[in-house]
Write a protein that holds these residues in place. Structure first.
Motif, PDB file in Angstrom:
ATOM      1  N   TYR A 235       8.388   0.015  -3.530  1.00 33.41           N
ATOM      2  CA  TYR A 235       7.845  -1.234  -4.077  1.00 33.41           C
ATOM      3  C   TYR A 235       6.772  -1.803  -3.151  1.00 33.41           C
ATOM      4  CZ  TYR A 235       8.201  -6.098  -5.907  1.00 33.41           C
ATOM      5  OH  TYR A 235       7.970  -7.343  -6.419  1.00 33.41           O
ATOM      6  N   GLU A 236       7.122  -2.029  -1.889  1.00 37.03           N
ATOM      7  CA  GLU A 236       6.157  -2.557  -0.926  1.00 37.03           C
ATOM      8  C   GLU A 236       5.112  -1.502  -0.575  1.00 37.03           C
ATOM      9  OE1 GLU A 236       4.649  -5.728   1.518  1.00 37.03           O
ATOM     10  OE2 GLU A 236       6.073  -5.633  -0.148  1.00 37.03           O
ATOM     11  N   HIS A 237       5.514  -0.258  -0.559  1.00 35.76           N
ATOM     12  CA  HIS A 237       4.615   0.848  -0.234  1.00 35.76           C
ATOM     13  C   HIS A 237       3.399   0.837  -1.157  1.00 35.76           C
ATOM     14  CE1 HIS A 237       3.519   5.257  -0.299  1.00 35.76           C
ATOM     15  NE2 HIS A 237       3.619   5.068   1.007  1.00 35.76           N
ATOM     16  N   MET A 238       3.639   0.601  -2.450  1.00 33.06           N
ATOM     17  CA  MET A 238       2.523   0.517  -3.385  1.00 33.06           C
ATOM     18  C   MET A 238       1.946  -0.895  -3.443  1.00 33.06           C
ATOM     19  SD  MET A 238       1.283  -0.544  -6.529  1.00 33.06           S
ATOM     20  CE  MET A 238       2.736  -1.063  -7.465  1.00 33.06           C
ATOM     21  N   ALA A 239       2.800  -1.873  -3.776  1.00 38.60           N
ATOM     22  CA  ALA A 239       2.299  -3.224  -4.068  1.00 38.60           C
ATOM     23  C   ALA A 239       1.845  -3.978  -2.821  1.00 38.60           C
ATOM     24  CB  ALA A 239       3.387  -4.027  -4.783  1.00 38.60           C
ATOM     25  N   GLY A 240       2.391  -3.641  -1.653  1.00 36.09           N
ATOM     26  CA  GLY A 240       2.033  -4.356  -0.435  1.00 36.09           C
ATOM     27  C   GLY A 240       1.100  -3.594   0.477  1.00 36.09           C
ATOM     28  N   GLN A 241       0.756  -2.345   0.095  1.00 42.57           N
ATOM     29  CA  GLN A 241      -0.141  -1.566   0.941  1.00 42.57           C
ATOM     30  C   GLN A 241      -1.269  -0.922   0.139  1.00 42.57           C
ATOM     31  OE1 GLN A 241       0.948   0.874   4.535  1.00 42.57           O
ATOM     32  NE2 GLN A 241       0.675   2.569   3.126  1.00 42.57           N
ATOM     33  N   PHE A 242      -0.935   0.000  -0.749  1.00 44.40           N
ATOM     34  CA  PHE A 242      -2.010   0.730  -1.430  1.00 44.40           C
ATOM     35  C   PHE A 242      -2.720  -0.108  -2.487  1.00 44.40           C
ATOM     36  CE2 PHE A 242       0.183   4.458   0.396  1.00 44.40           C
ATOM     37  CZ  PHE A 242      -0.904   4.966   1.082  1.00 44.40           C
ATOM     38  N   PHE A 243      -2.005  -0.992  -3.179  1.00 42.30           N
ATOM     39  CA  PHE A 243      -2.697  -1.858  -4.133  1.00 42.30           C
ATOM     40  C   PHE A 243      -3.670  -2.803  -3.420  1.00 42.30           C
ATOM     41  CE2 PHE A 243      -2.694  -5.813  -6.804  1.00 42.30           C
ATOM     42  CZ  PHE A 243      -3.628  -5.347  -7.720  1.00 42.30           C
ATOM     43  N   PRO A 244      -3.271  -3.467  -2.325  1.00 36.46           N
ATOM     44  CA  PRO A 244      -4.254  -4.281  -1.592  1.00 36.46           C
ATOM     45  C   PRO A 244      -5.477  -3.476  -1.141  1.00 36.46           C
ATOM     46  CG  PRO A 244      -2.049  -4.840  -0.866  1.00 36.46           C
ATOM     47  CD  PRO A 244      -1.914  -3.653  -1.791  1.00 36.46           C
ATOM     48  N   ILE A 245      -5.249  -2.243  -0.668  1.00 45.93           N
ATOM     49  CA  ILE A 245      -6.393  -1.406  -0.282  1.00 45.93           C
ATOM     50  C   ILE A 245      -7.309  -1.189  -1.484  1.00 45.93           C
ATOM     51  CG2 ILE A 245      -7.095   0.918   0.430  1.00 45.93           C
ATOM     52  CD1 ILE A 245      -4.558   1.048   2.144  1.00 45.93           C
ATOM     53  N   SER A 246      -6.711  -0.920  -2.644  1.00 46.84           N
ATOM     54  CA  SER A 246      -7.505  -0.576  -3.835  1.00 46.84           C
ATOM     55  C   SER A 246      -8.406  -1.713  -4.283  1.00 46.84           C
ATOM     56  CB  SER A 246      -6.579  -0.149  -4.984  1.00 46.84           C
ATOM     57  OG  SER A 246      -5.915  -1.263  -5.567  1.00 46.84           O
TER      58      SER A 246
END
Length: 595
Positions: A235-246
């Protein structure tokens, strides 16, 4: 299949780093204040670490374990591992030696990165037992008081190995295929030994695109995220890291969930992701504070919630007088609540477990835009989320773009699309059970309404079937019990039994106050045997039972001798109850309630 703007996650980062250059990107506390690291600085460190890892012999497809609290080095390490051609394997900071041993052995990791000496205390013995781990890199200096088969290395030294080499990392990264495995995330094990979920670059890019599509109607500006859920969780791996990068956002790293009340006004996030347990704790803290204040403050607060909920259901339903009062409480109440979240929060997302509808409506009434979503590790994790302009609080929203969802004959939710995992690492049997004809069998039971919104009933394996053949959702009952001010946590029980019973964890503050007033110790073990205290909890259960159907009512209960926690293994690191662990401890006592 949809085409994504980038072929893989590291190219996504490097393209964003080139675009944003010296703008601040990652923020962490140093000497008591948040200090920033730019996109360019982060890119340089990722490149250097990637080359340093290659100099250690890390090659194509190798697995490297990552153990760290949320901090800039976490992101740098993961992207460097991928850039080196390897596969990161995140591990929880709460893991015991046995947990690390399982992950190192099962994944066949060639090495590991760990943030602190404290966390290394459980990792190093596991690495010593591993047949494959050749090195352990410490973000801080590591020392071992016992023989270690793996080489202990310091983060700065490994970076220096790659500083002088030509910067070819970014160019090489473009050759990483979209369908290559990006990460292996081990499930948190609510039902036994964790399995390694293999997620491709395509799956996580699909999630980022889905998240953007869901909220882009709000407009995307200079967004700021506050990261505090474990980055080892999907959850955080995507929403708290890769989504912010995107979307080119800044990321602040919280000092820990216990410091959120301090970090939120400092970071002033525009977007936050959290699990229902956090909202439950905030709800309890806020309502208790308001009740203690009493008087006019309590009346204004309650009116703010009441009018906010009424306005949510029908924006045109407020009378002229109510609209005037609503403007007043917006300034006196809601502005103060928003200020506690930093003052510029545009959206809160809840995921990882079911959110009690009353909790969601409470925060909505206070003027916070709360969107409940749904997913699981095996879907990278995002499957669906409510939309800012159409929120159905009892649902988890419609599927994100390019995602197929259907309901099986037995009510199970099935999912198909690029988001679906590649499978479980070295576990073909479990993979075949979970993915059939391209459909991911989620293990969740639910329905889809006329607008395409998904409503979750419960975990398929958690559904209680009583002796009369009726199906009962334990999470629904537990959610109502945990709303009572006297109860912090609950687990109901009753499969193949005539009625439900439960384990109740008292609210810690309530227990302390009650014990002080009644001149007894506030130890949970003593309170569990105190008839008067149990009687007070029984009144709470009776209040809940009054709003439940006959088959959902809890007839008897026991009081837990300790809270469900990560430390006693009754909760996962993502704060889900491990039912089998609770039953291991309290099963005999629960069975005795039927005699």
């Amino acid at each position: 299949m949809p085409e994504y703007p980038w072929p893989n996650l590291v190219t996504m980062f490097f393209d964003q780093a080139e675009k944003h250059g010296d703008k601040p990107f990652l923020w962490a506390k140093e000497d008591g204040a948040y200090q920033s690291r730019s996109w360019t600085e982060t890119a340089h460190d990722i490149s250097a670490l990637a080359r340093g890892l290659k100099s250690l012999g890390v090659g194509e497809g190798d697995r490297v374990v990552l153990v760290s609290e949320n901090r800039p080095e976490w992101l740098i390490a993961e992207l460097a591992i991928i850039s080196a051609g390897a596969i990161p394997v995140p591990a929880y900071t709460t893991n015991l030696v046995s947990d690390h041993t399982h992950i190192l052995s099962n994944s066949g990791a060639v090495g590991a990165l760990v943030s602190t000496g404290k966390l290394a205390e459980n990792l190093i013995p596991a690495a010593h037992q591993s047949d494959s781990a050749r090195f352990v890199i410490g973000m801080e200096h590591l020392e071992a008081d016992q023989p270690v088969n793996a080489e202990l290395l310091d983060w700065p030294a490994v970076l220096e190995r790659g500083r002088d080499d030509p910067d070819t990392v970014r160019e090489a990264a473009r050759d990483i295929g979209t369908d290559r495995t990006a990460v292996i995330i081990y499930t948190s094990g609510t039902g036994g030994a964790p399995k390694g979920v293999m997620l491709s670059h395509r799956a996580i890019l699909h999630n980022c695109a889905g998240a953007l599509h869901a909220i882009e109607q709000m407009g995307i500006g200079e967004e700021v995220f506050l990261s505090f859920l474990p980055l080892s969780h999907s959850y955080e791996h995507m929403a708290g890291q890769f989504f912010p990068i995107s979307i080119g956002a800044q990321i602040y790293y919280a000092e820990g969930a216990e410091h959120l009340s301090r970090n939120m006004p400092e970071a002033r996030p525009t977007m936050m992701t959290a699990v229902p347990r956090l909202y439950e704790l905030l709800y309890s803290r806020i309502t208790k504070g308001v009740a203690d204040a009493g008087g006019l403050k309590q009346k204004l607060f309650n009116k703010a919630v009441e009018l906010g909920i009424k306005k949510f259901h029908d924006p045109n339903s407020l009378t002229v007088g109510e609209r005037i009062v609503d403007r007043v409480v917006d300034k006196l109440v809601r502005d103060k609540v928003r200020a506690n979240f930093g003052g510029r929060l545009r959206v809160l997302v809840s995921g990882g477990a079911p959110l009690n509808q009353d909790i969601g409506m409470f925060f909505t009434g206070l003027g916070l835009n709360l969107l409940q979503g749904y997913g699981l590790t095996e879907s990278a994790p995002l499957i669906s989320v409510n939309l800012p302009d159409k929120i159905k609080m009892h649902t988890v929203g419609p599927p994100v773009i390019n995602t197929e969802v259907r309901i099986a004959e037995d009510g199970e939710i099935l999912v198909r699309g690029d988001l679906v995992m590649q499978g479980y690492w070295q576990n073909a049997e479990a993979t075949a059970e979970t993915i059939r004809d391209g459909w991911l069998h989620t293990g969740d039971v639910g329905s889809i309404d006329e607008d395409g919104f998904i409503e979750i009933t419960d975990r398929k394996k958690d559904i209680i079937v009583n002796s009369g053949g009726d199906n009962v959702s334990p999470q629904r009952v537990e959610g109502f019990l945990a709303l009572e001010p006297e109860i912090a946590q609950a687990m109901v029980y009753g499969d193949k039994r005539p009625h439900l019973v439960a384990v109740l964890v008292p609210d810690e503050e309530f227990a302390k106050e009650w014990a002080k007033t009644n001149g007894v110790t506030d130890n949970f073990e003593d309170l569990a045997d105190n008839k008067e205290f149990v009687g007070v909890l029984a009144e709470s259960v009776d209040r809940v039972n009054g709003g439940l159907s006959t088959i959902e009512r809890v007839r008897r209960f026991i009081v837990a001798t300790e809270a469900f926690s990560i430390e006693n293994e009754m909760m996962t690191p993502s704060l889900k109850v491990r039912r089998f662990k609770v039953i291991e401890k309290y099963g005999d006592a629960l069975e005795a309630l039927y005699r």
